[in-house]
Scaffold this active site. Structure first.
Site, PDB file in Angstrom:
ATOM      1  N   HIS A 121     128.945  93.714  33.321  1.00  0.00           N
ATOM      2  CA  HIS A 121     128.173  93.431  32.108  1.00  0.00           C
ATOM      3  C   HIS A 121     128.674  94.392  31.024  1.00  0.00           C
ATOM      4  CE1 HIS A 121     124.541  93.518  29.541  1.00  0.00           C
ATOM      5  NE2 HIS A 121     124.173  92.392  30.117  1.00  0.00           N
ATOM      6  N   ASP A 200     125.471  99.842  38.918  1.00  0.00           N
ATOM      7  CA  ASP A 200     124.613  99.079  38.017  1.00  0.00           C
ATOM      8  C   ASP A 200     123.751  98.156  38.886  1.00  0.00           C
ATOM      9  OD1 ASP A 200     123.463  97.292  36.306  1.00  0.00           O
ATOM     10  OD2 ASP A 200     125.304  96.753  35.251  1.00  0.00           O
ATOM     11  N   GLN A 203     120.819  93.761  38.395  1.00  0.00           N
ATOM     12  CA  GLN A 203     120.570  92.466  39.046  1.00  0.00           C
ATOM     13  C   GLN A 203     120.211  92.600  40.511  1.00  0.00           C
ATOM     14  OE1 GLN A 203     120.128  89.772  37.486  1.00  0.00           O
ATOM     15  NE2 GLN A 203     121.038  90.251  35.508  1.00  0.00           N
ATOM     16  N   LYS A 226     113.340  93.263  34.354  1.00  0.00           N
ATOM     17  CA  LYS A 226     113.903  92.206  35.203  1.00  0.00           C
ATOM     18  C   LYS A 226     113.183  92.146  36.550  1.00  0.00           C
ATOM     19  CE  LYS A 226     118.603  92.744  33.363  1.00  0.00           C
ATOM     20  NZ  LYS A 226     118.833  91.597  32.486  1.00  0.00           N
ATOM     21  N   CYS A 364     126.955  88.402  28.206  1.00  0.00           N
ATOM     22  CA  CYS A 364     127.392  89.806  28.050  1.00  0.00           C
ATOM     23  C   CYS A 364     128.456  90.167  29.079  1.00  0.00           C
ATOM     24  CB  CYS A 364     126.215  90.773  28.151  1.00  0.00           C
ATOM     25  SG  CYS A 364     125.016  90.552  26.858  1.00  0.00           S
TER      26      CYS A 364
HETATM   27  C1  LIG Z   1     124.463  93.422  35.514  1.00  0.00           C
HETATM   28  C2  LIG Z   1     123.704  93.899  34.328  1.00  0.00           C
HETATM   29  N1  LIG Z   1     123.853  95.156  33.916  1.00  0.00           N
HETATM   30  C3  LIG Z   1     123.198  95.647  32.877  1.00  0.00           C
HETATM   31  C4  LIG Z   1     122.337  94.865  32.161  1.00  0.00           C
HETATM   32  C5  LIG Z   1     121.640  95.439  30.976  1.00  0.00           C
HETATM   33  O1  LIG Z   1     120.257  95.442  31.161  1.00  0.00           O
HETATM   34  P1  LIG Z   1     119.320  95.848  29.929  1.00  0.00           P
HETATM   35  O2  LIG Z   1     119.600  94.871  28.849  1.00  0.00           O
HETATM   36  O3  LIG Z   1     117.945  95.731  30.486  1.00  0.00           O
HETATM   37  O4  LIG Z   1     119.692  97.240  29.557  1.00  0.00           O
HETATM   38  C6  LIG Z   1     122.155  93.529  32.520  1.00  0.00           C
HETATM   39  C7  LIG Z   1     121.281  92.637  31.737  1.00  0.00           C
HETATM   40  O5  LIG Z   1     121.307  91.451  31.833  1.00  0.00           O
HETATM   41  C8  LIG Z   1     122.853  93.038  33.639  1.00  0.00           C
HETATM   42  O6  LIG Z   1     122.725  91.775  34.045  1.00  0.00           O
END
Ligand SMILES: Cc1ncc(COP(=O)(O)O)c(C=O)c1O
Length: 407
Positions: A121, A200, A203, A226, A364
């Site tokens: 992401h 990270d 998900q 989430k 993203c």
């Molecule tokens: C794999 C992953 N990392 C990071 C994020 C970023 O999350 P946030 O927007 O809550 O900071 C997301 C958001 O969709 C994501 O899917």
């Protein structure tokens, strides 16, 4: 393993009961973007704001002390949720902020190289770019990580790095491909070579039982919104790791003089200013909800539903699924452009008119889409409150969509 009553679980989410002006019911399949919130978490927030609102770690009155106790108890709940110690948990804005802290903090102590995957992401790409890291990407084999390239890159970075060993920062579960990366194995190899490991979990935290000890992650990032909670993020930082703070201000210092300051201990050094107090406490209510259902039950349910989605979407001629058919969690991405010339945004808009919420675009993850040579995908993402009827509604609407655009 006990199962859970899905009907009861669904009834906790009033958003699912909404009926649109055209008579369609809400089919919420955008859980990878954000989950819905159950009644008890929303009610906790309302109650906190109406009867408990006060600042934390500052007051000398009972309301502030009460709020501070609740805030610190929530830290304990979050710590137990991932088998960490409370001092290793910092409340931040979101997973993105946690990853920015990781990149900045590691750069400040001399790290130069980061090994990423092409399925990251933007939140796990841009912070490393921003802080001037040399970026090394692992590509894919099919729709999974190319594990042999991973080992080659570890060795390459090891040879290149003069003073540091480098960082490995990857996603546990891809927000586009839904694939679960074998992080335990990858991080074990990286740590044997002295790398710092960043995971990270945006998900994975909502769907999988996480244990920081067996994952071998030094830093973990995830987002409360989430996983049934409000907008608050979690930064896990192993207590042995030296990580410098990104934001300066109140609470994160022990001493401030005119010319320099002394940082507070972890985790407070990462919590500059007034934190998202109600949100951080509400996260523990969301975690209690998830624990009552059971993370193993959630994973089993999501996997079965995803399998059903894969089987039924595979029957649509011209629909191209982007996933590894043996390794998935709760996300199904697809495209109808290459064979049917229907753009993902048109698909999402058509489905929306039927009450079905999915996401379309690059999610993203522009480097991944560029790598796959696909400009945009449509993504359905499931959670424990979704059921077979939701998947069937998606399949039926997609069939109608194909007919609509092809006639
Ligand atoms: C794999 C992953 N990392 C990071 C994020 C970023 O999350 P946030 O927007 O809550 O900071 C997301 C958001 O969709 C994501 O899917």
């Amino acid at each position: 393993m006990e199962s859970f009553d899905q009907g009861i679980a669904r009834s906790e989410f009033p958003e699912l009961e909404r009926v649109l002006p055209n008579g369609k019911r809400v089919v919420y399949l955008d859980n990878a973007a954000t989950s819905l919130m159950p009644v008890q978490v929303a009610e906790f927030l309302k109650d906190f704001y109406l009867t408990h609102k006060a600042n934390v770690h500052r007051g000398s009155h009972f309301l502030s002390n009460e709020a501070t106790d609740m805030y610190e108890q929530s830290r304990q709940v979050v710590a137990r949720f991932i088998n960490a110690d409370a001092e290793e948990i910092a409340f931040v804005k979101n997973a993105t902020e946690a990853l920015n802290i990781a990149a900045f903090g590691l750069k400040r102590v001399g790290f130069e190289n980061v090994l990423l995957s092409i399925m990251e992401h933007h939140s796990n790409i841009v912070p490393w770019q921003l802080h001037g890291f040399a970026l090394h990407y692992v590509g894919l084999k099919g729709f999974e990580l190319n594990l042999s390239t991973f080992d080659e890159l570890l060795e390459k970075i090891e040879e290149m790095s003069m003073n540091d060993k480098g960082v490995v920062a990857i996603t546990h579960v891809s927000n586009v491909l839904g694939v679960i990366n074998p992080v335990e194995k990858l991080f074990a190899r990286a740590k044997r070579k002295g790398f710092v490991t960043v995971l990270d979990c945006a998900q994975s935290a909502p769907h999988l039982k996480l244990d920081v000890k067996s994952l071998k992650a030094d830093i973990i990032a995830f987002s409360g919104h989430k996983m049934l909670g409000p907008s608050v993020g979690v930064l896990y930082c192993n207590k042995k790791l030296d990580l410098q703070p990104l934001l300066g201000g109140g609470s994160m210092i022990k001493l401030v003089t005119k010319n320099k300051s002394e940082w507070n201990d972890k985790p407070l050094r990462f919590e500059a200013g007034t934190p998202p107090i109600a949100e951080a406490i509400a996260l523990s209510k969301a975690i209690e909800f998830l624990k009552n259902i059971g993370l193993q039950n959630i994973h089993k349910h999501d996997k079965e539903l995803t399998k059903h989605a894969i089987d039924s979407l595979s029957s649509i001629k011209g629909l191209n699924l982007l996933l590894s058919k043996n390794n998935y969690s709760s996300i199904v991405s697809f495209e109808l452009q290459s064979k049917l010339n229907i753009h993902a945004h048109d698909v999402a808009e058509f489905l929306s008119s039927k009450g079905i919420c999915i996401r379309a675009g690059h999610h993203c993850a522009m480097p991944l889409h560029e790598y796959l040579k696909i400009p945009a995908t449509a993504r359905a993402s499931f959670y424990f409150y979704n059921n077979v009827e939701d998947v069937n509604a998606l399949t039926q609407a997609l069939k109608q969509c194909v007919k609509f655009f092809k006639h």
